[in-house]
Design an enzyme around this catalytic site. Structure first.
Site, PDB file in Angstrom:
ATOM      1  N   GLU A  86      -3.750   4.083   3.266  1.00 50.79           N
ATOM      2  CA  GLU A  86      -4.565   2.938   3.689  1.00 50.79           C
ATOM      3  C   GLU A  86      -5.713   3.406   4.574  1.00 50.79           C
ATOM      4  OE1 GLU A  86      -2.383  -0.505   5.092  1.00 50.79           O
ATOM      5  OE2 GLU A  86      -4.085  -1.111   6.313  1.00 50.79           O
ATOM      6  N   LYS A 282       4.272  -4.740  10.543  1.00 47.40           N
ATOM      7  CA  LYS A 282       3.736  -3.915   9.448  1.00 47.40           C
ATOM      8  C   LYS A 282       2.686  -2.961  10.006  1.00 47.40           C
ATOM      9  CE  LYS A 282       0.913  -2.994   5.784  1.00 47.40           C
ATOM     10  NZ  LYS A 282      -0.399  -2.345   5.821  1.00 47.40           N
ATOM     11  N   ASP A 298      13.056   9.919   6.365  1.00 50.09           N
ATOM     12  CA  ASP A 298      13.365   8.859   5.398  1.00 50.09           C
ATOM     13  C   ASP A 298      12.715   7.549   5.857  1.00 50.09           C
ATOM     14  OD1 ASP A 298      14.572   6.809   3.967  1.00 50.09           O
ATOM     15  OD2 ASP A 298      16.534   7.764   3.921  1.00 50.09           O
ATOM     16  N   HIS A 395     -12.045  -2.030   8.681  1.00 52.38           N
ATOM     17  CA  HIS A 395     -11.433  -1.778   7.383  1.00 52.38           C
ATOM     18  C   HIS A 395     -12.486  -1.508   6.317  1.00 52.38           C
ATOM     19  CE1 HIS A 395      -7.086  -2.802   6.602  1.00 52.38           C
ATOM     20  NE2 HIS A 395      -7.170  -2.618   7.891  1.00 52.38           N
TER      21      HIS A 395
HETATM   22  C1  MEV Z   1      -3.043  -3.844   8.126  1.00 51.73           C
HETATM   23  O1  MEV Z   1      -2.493  -2.798   7.374  1.00 51.73           O
HETATM   24  C2  MEV Z   1      -2.262  -4.032   9.415  1.00 51.73           C
HETATM   25  C3  MEV Z   1      -2.687  -5.235  10.258  1.00 51.73           C
HETATM   26  O2  MEV Z   1      -2.644  -6.402   9.457  1.00 51.73           O
HETATM   27  C4  MEV Z   1      -1.718  -5.318  11.398  1.00 51.73           C
HETATM   28  C5  MEV Z   1      -1.861  -6.567  12.240  1.00 51.73           C
HETATM   29  O3  MEV Z   1      -2.315  -7.614  11.736  1.00 51.73           O
HETATM   30  O4  MEV Z   1      -1.423  -6.502  13.409  1.00 51.73           O
HETATM   31  C6  MEV Z   1      -4.097  -5.073  10.751  1.00 51.73           C
END
Ligand code: MEV
Length: 441
Positions: A86, A282, A298, A395
């Site tokens: 990513e 995430k 792992d 991003h």
């Molecule tokens: C993107 O991979 C991760 C985010 O969505 C985490 C978040 O929203 O805290 C930017």
């Protein structure tokens, strides 16, 4: 595409496997062999090692291996290798690392290193008898497993406790041996599972000739023996803190106090709303998984443990916490990490081995500290963007390179596009149109 069924596939060699796969496509995929073989390693013995990790391997799947420098953790500086596809994750981790390096760095604490394994079994005798016999059972379990555990004991680990858990109210006759392990610098999966299977055998034998057990109760039905990937007692805390007014100023002229409050609210939201908590966590795992992968650990086990831990209070919530108290901004992460720096892929995979060297060949505990710090940095970077500029700016800046590669832009086109989009919103169509325009001129 549906493929035909096949017998004896695993017996075919790599080239035969690819030929079989190609047959499934009729005339398409002429280049299948070329593409798959183009990722084979030139170093044949090394390719053999990699093939040995899994079954039916026909190629290698390439992922970017990046470096996030400037991680000041407990007074030591690390350059952390990260494997992730990513865009902007490594850049975000590096940026947060540098930001906190200037504010004292990351402080960590090992909250525990104990792992759990379980033997699930059914026994239909008097429940009070098994409780009464349990000290004797425990002794036999430890004694009989000593050939398996002695090496780990020499290294300072082994079995530290065995509990008997009664599940008979939920499922008739069901009990569990809940076994606590210390596995030193190894993740310990094989050690734990071998010990548990040995325990299961001992358990079966124990009742066969014990004088206090009635003949009708001699059968123990072993259901299964396996480690638990939930490790709430194998947890590390990573933390950053500084005076609120030392946080600095942020994009769009946001001042430190405002940033701190918004940031804290963002973390609070992830404590009350599982929809947000999932995305928030995430983001933490963006960093954690990348180092877990780079060290040959792992990532499925790590994710599973982390998400269960996030739900330990009955609602899925943020793994990180934030407080502002007496003018101090404090942000921390508690995360279960059952990982190893010896055994498994850590020494077999050439790059995993290199990663550990780059990190100074850390102990498992030190690696826990490093990984938790990267997770916290990643979470910090994401929230800092979200509450200031929004995430898309960063991003899309990284994503623009993917778009340019896709459009096969040459160096001059890349330069022109990057400078044109420096202050504009990036989208695939906008970049495509811009490239088309400069190609006409
Ligand atoms: C993107 O991979 C991760 C985010 O969505 C985490 C978040 O929203 O805290 C930017």
């Amino acid at each position: 595409m549906n493929s035909k069924s096949v017998a004896g596939f695993s017996k075919l060699n790599k080239i035969q496997k690819i030929a079989w796969l190609k047959e499934q496509f009729d005339d398409q995929n002429e280049d299948l062999h070329d593409i798959l073989s183009s990722f084979w390693l030139n170093d044949e013995p090394m390719q053999k090692v990699v093939d040995g990790f899994s079954e039916n391997t026909v190629s290698n799947f390439v992922m970017p291996y990046g470096l996030a420098p400037n991680f000041l953790i407990d007074g030591e500086i690390f350059c952390v290798p990260m494997v992730i596809e990513e865009s902007s994750v490594v850049a975000a981790a590096s940026s947060a690392a540098k930001y906190w390096m200037d504010r004292g760095g990351f402080k960590t604490q090992i909250l525990g290193t104990s792992k759990i394994g379980q033997v699930h079994f059914k026994w239909f005798g008097n429940p009070s008898l098994i409780v009464q016999l349990f000290p004797e059972i425990k002794h036999a379990l430890i004694q009989n497993a000593s050939p398996i555990t002695e090496n780990m004991v020499k290294r300072g680990g082994g079995v530290t406790d065995i509990e008997l858990i009664d599940f008979t109210k939920d499922i008739e006759g069901l009990y569990q041996l809940r076994v606590h392990f210390e596995t030193c610098d190894s993740m310990g999966a094989n050690f734990i599972n071998s010990t548990l299977e040995n325990f299961a055998n001992t358990l079966e034998d124990f009742f066969v000739d014990h004088p206090s057990v009635n003949d009708k109760d001699r059968d123990v039905d072993i259901i299964m023996s396996i480690l638990s990937n939930y490790t709430p007692q194998c947890v590390v805390r990573a933390e950053v803190s500084c005076k609120v007014n030392e946080l600095g100023t942020f994009a769009n002229g946001m001042m430190a106090e405002q940033l701190a409050e918004k940031f804290k609210t963002a973390v609070q939201i992830a404590h009350i709303d599982p929809y947000r908590a999932t995305t928030h966590n995430k983001g933490i795992f963006n960093g954690i998984d990348a180092v877990i992968l780079a060290t040959g650990n792992d990532f499925r086990a790590t994710e599973a443990a982390g998400h269960t831990y996030a739900a330990k209070d009955g609602i899925y919530k943020s793994l990180s916490h934030c407080e502002i108290k007496d003018g101090i901004f404090r942000f921390w992460l508690d995360i279960p990490l059952a990982i190893g720096t010896v055994g498994g892929l850590t020494s077999l995979h050439p790059l995993a081995k290199k990663t550990l060297e780059i990190l100074g060949n850390p102990s498992a505990e030190k690696l826990m500290r490093i990984i938790a710090s990267v997770g916290l940095a990643q979470n910090f970077a994401a929230l800092r963007s979200l509450v200031t500029t929004g995430i898309q700016q960063g991003h899309m800046k990284m994503h623009i390179m993917n778009i340019l590669n896709h459009l096969q832009a040459n160096d001059s086109e890349v330069d022109q596009t990057l400078s044109y989009f420096a202050d504009k919103t990036v989208s695939f169509s906008a970049v495509r149109d811009f490239i088309a325009k400069i190609r006409i001129n």
